[in-house]
Motif scaffolding. Structure first.
Motif, short mmCIF file in Angstrom:
data_model
loop_
_atom_site.label_atom_id
_atom_site.label_comp_id
_atom_site.label_asym_id
_atom_site.label_seq_id
_atom_site.Cartn_x
_atom_site.Cartn_y
_atom_site.Cartn_z
N THR A 39 8.51 64.73 29.67
CA THR A 39 9.29 63.77 29.58
C THR A 39 9.96 63.77 28.19
OG1 THR A 39 8.16 61.85 28.75
CG2 THR A 39 8.62 62.20 31.13
N VAL A 40 11.19 63.22 27.67
CA VAL A 40 11.66 63.04 26.44
C VAL A 40 11.41 61.72 25.85
CG1 VAL A 40 13.41 63.33 24.73
CG2 VAL A 40 13.21 65.01 26.62
N HIS A 41 10.45 61.59 24.77
CA HIS A 41 10.03 60.29 24.27
C HIS A 41 10.78 60.21 22.79
CE1 HIS A 41 7.23 56.67 24.25
NE2 HIS A 41 7.75 56.82 23.10
N ALA A 42 11.56 59.57 22.63
CA ALA A 42 12.20 59.39 21.18
C ALA A 42 11.47 58.26 20.47
CB ALA A 42 13.66 58.82 21.34
N VAL A 43 11.50 58.58 19.24
CA VAL A 43 10.83 57.60 18.07
C VAL A 43 11.79 57.34 17.15
CG1 VAL A 43 9.08 57.13 16.28
CG2 VAL A 43 8.62 58.39 18.44
N ILE A 44 12.46 56.00 17.09
CA ILE A 44 13.80 55.81 16.42
C ILE A 44 13.42 54.47 15.36
CG2 ILE A 44 15.27 56.69 18.12
CD1 ILE A 44 16.06 53.88 18.63
N GLY A 45 14.42 54.31 14.55
CA GLY A 45 14.06 53.30 13.84
C GLY A 45 14.99 53.28 12.33
N PRO A 46 15.42 52.50 11.57
CA PRO A 46 16.02 52.84 10.32
C PRO A 46 15.04 53.58 9.31
CG PRO A 46 15.13 50.37 10.57
CD PRO A 46 14.62 51.13 11.76
N ASN A 47 15.91 54.08 8.29
CA ASN A 47 15.04 54.70 7.18
C ASN A 47 14.02 53.81 6.59
OD1 ASN A 47 16.91 56.95 7.28
ND2 ASN A 47 18.33 55.83 5.94
N GLY A 48 12.77 54.68 6.40
CA GLY A 48 11.44 54.09 5.82
C GLY A 48 10.85 53.05 7.19
N ALA A 49 11.16 53.47 8.58
CA ALA A 49 10.55 52.70 9.66
C ALA A 49 9.07 53.32 9.85
CB ALA A 49 11.33 52.74 10.76
N GLY A 50 8.92 54.58 9.36
CA GLY A 50 7.64 55.05 9.61
C GLY A 50 7.80 56.20 10.48
N LYS A 51 9.13 56.79 11.05
CA LYS A 51 9.10 57.84 11.98
C LYS A 51 8.40 59.19 11.21
CE LYS A 51 13.76 57.76 11.76
NZ LYS A 51 13.72 56.47 10.69
N SER A 52 8.77 59.54 10.08
CA SER A 52 8.28 60.63 9.64
C SER A 52 6.65 60.75 9.65
CB SER A 52 9.02 61.15 8.23
OG SER A 52 10.08 61.52 8.35
N THR A 53 6.37 59.66 9.15
CA THR A 53 4.75 59.37 8.83
C THR A 53 3.95 59.44 10.33
OG1 THR A 53 4.96 57.76 7.13
CG2 THR A 53 2.84 57.87 8.25
N CYS A 54 5.01 59.17 11.28
CA CYS A 54 4.13 59.31 12.80
C CYS A 54 4.29 60.62 13.02
CB CYS A 54 5.06 58.30 13.63
SG CYS A 54 4.59 58.44 15.37
N PHE A 55 5.08 61.30 12.82
CA PHE A 55 5.20 62.90 13.01
C PHE A 55 4.27 63.59 12.43
CE2 PHE A 55 9.03 65.09 15.28
CZ PHE A 55 8.98 63.99 16.25
N ASN A 56 3.91 63.29 11.15
CA ASN A 56 3.20 63.82 10.26
C ASN A 56 1.71 63.67 10.60
OD1 ASN A 56 4.89 65.20 8.40
ND2 ASN A 56 5.09 63.45 6.78
N VAL A 57 1.31 62.44 11.31
CA VAL A 57 0.27 62.29 12.03
C VAL A 57 -0.22 63.08 13.30
CG1 VAL A 57 -1.30 60.31 13.06
CG2 VAL A 57 -0.15 59.95 11.11
N LEU A 58 0.79 63.09 14.11
CA LEU A 58 0.94 63.76 15.35
C LEU A 58 0.62 65.39 15.07
CD1 LEU A 58 3.66 62.21 17.57
CD2 LEU A 58 1.28 61.50 17.23
N SER A 59 1.13 65.99 13.73
CA SER A 59 1.15 67.23 13.73
C SER A 59 0.01 67.68 12.82
CB SER A 59 2.25 67.93 13.23
OG SER A 59 2.75 67.15 11.87
N GLY A 60 -0.74 66.73 12.64
CA GLY A 60 -1.97 67.00 11.49
C GLY A 60 -1.70 66.87 10.00
N VAL A 61 -0.57 66.79 9.66
CA VAL A 61 -0.25 66.68 8.05
C VAL A 61 -0.72 65.59 7.48
CG1 VAL A 61 1.59 66.61 6.65
CG2 VAL A 61 1.93 68.12 8.63
N TYR A 62 -0.70 64.36 7.90
CA TYR A 62 -1.52 63.11 7.49
C TYR A 62 -2.46 62.94 8.42
CZ TYR A 62 2.77 62.31 4.84
OH TYR A 62 3.91 62.18 3.87
N ARG A 63 -3.48 62.22 7.88
CA ARG A 63 -4.62 61.78 8.68
C ARG A 63 -4.52 60.06 8.83
NH1 ARG A 63 -10.91 63.56 8.45
NH2 ARG A 63 -11.68 62.26 10.00
N ALA A 64 -4.65 59.78 10.07
CA ALA A 64 -4.52 58.02 10.19
C ALA A 64 -5.75 57.53 9.74
CB ALA A 64 -4.45 57.97 11.73
#
Length: 265
Positions: A39-64
């Motif tokens: 499936t396609v699962h979209a993560v949306i929200g205004p600027n500063g909502a945390g979308k990029s942080t979420c992606f960085n956690v999923l891809s291992g760039v950030y550690r939760a």
């Protein structure tokens, strides 16, 4: 384009209570969602909502700081990016990262690196086994280029392509990894209307023809509503809605936080 990824049973991606803090600032606050296979699962929200942080956690760039991200039986939390990629998770960033002077074919071939079995010595000596493996990888690259509509551009320098085609080449390179999950960070940003429609059609084809799961961050709400099977909405690092696109679009909290007047038209 074969094989169909669905035959290999794409795992579920489960994000559970993920919190990320930076020097006292909470970028994500107990965020959770589930991406169903194929499936396609979209993560949306205004600027500063945390979308990029979420992606960085999923891809291992950030550690939760806390919480869990599981891809099937694998716990991703704490794994480095190359280990996560090795589990079949590919990410496309907002900014272009193609080697500008390399041909499109050679750029796509970089995506086959994790699947290459030939050792450095065998490749350097051009042993028959290395030549056969390279031929197989190049054939697969040509198949994937045809799938995204770039078969006629394979011999061109990647940096000479129009912007929209460069973004498609990045998508093709990610597909060359034979992933089970694609993380697409604003894949149609900066494109013309025609380029957006073409890219959205390719993304839909990845889901429908290949069965690959996709997590999508995108500001173009038209693209999100056409492509997404489910949507998670973030605001100030918290999940404020999660569900089918139509339900999320009409959620009062989402309208206030993100969609604004656009949803009321």
């Amino acid at each position: 384009m074969t094989p169909d990824v669905r035959s290999s049973a794409v795992p579920v991606l489960e994000v559970r209570d993920v919190t990320v803090r930076f020097a006292g600032l909470t970028a994500l606050d107990a965020v959770g969602f589930t991406v169903r296979p194929g499936t396609v699962h979209a993560v949306i929200g205004p600027n500063g909502a945390g979308k990029s942080t979420c992606f960085n956690v999923l891809s291992g760039v950030y550690r939760a700081t806390s919480g869990s991200v599981r891809f099937g039986e694998h716990e991703l939390t704490g794994l480095p990016p190359h280990k996560i990629a090795g589990l079949g998770i590919a990410r496309i960033f907002q900014n272009l990262a193609l080697p500008p002077r390399a041909t499109v074919e050679d750029s796509l071939l970089l995506g086959r690196h994790r699947l290459t079995r030939t050792g450095f010595l065998a490749a350097g000596l051009r042993l028959p086994s290395a030549a056969r493996e390279e031929a197989r990888h190049r054939e697969r690259v040509r198949e994937i280029a045809a799938f995204v509509g770039l078969e006629k551009q394979l011999a061109q320098p990647a940096g000479a392509l129009p912007y929209g085609q460069q973004k498609l080449a990045e998508l093709a390179r990610a597909l060359c990894m034979e992933p089970q999950l694609l993380l697409l960070d604003e894949p149609v940003a900066g494109m013309t209307a025609d380029e957006r429609r073409r890219t959205a059609a390719v993304i839909a084809g990845v889901r429908d023809s290949l069965g690959i799961s996709i997590v999508l961050v995108e500001h173009d709400m038209g693209v999100v509503m056409r492509l997404a099977d489910s949507v998670t909405v973030l605001d100030f690092g918290r999940r404020i809605a999660d569900g089918a696109p139509g339900d999320v679009q009409n959620d009062p909290a989402v309208v206030r936080a993100y969609l604004g007047e656009e949803a009321a038209e």
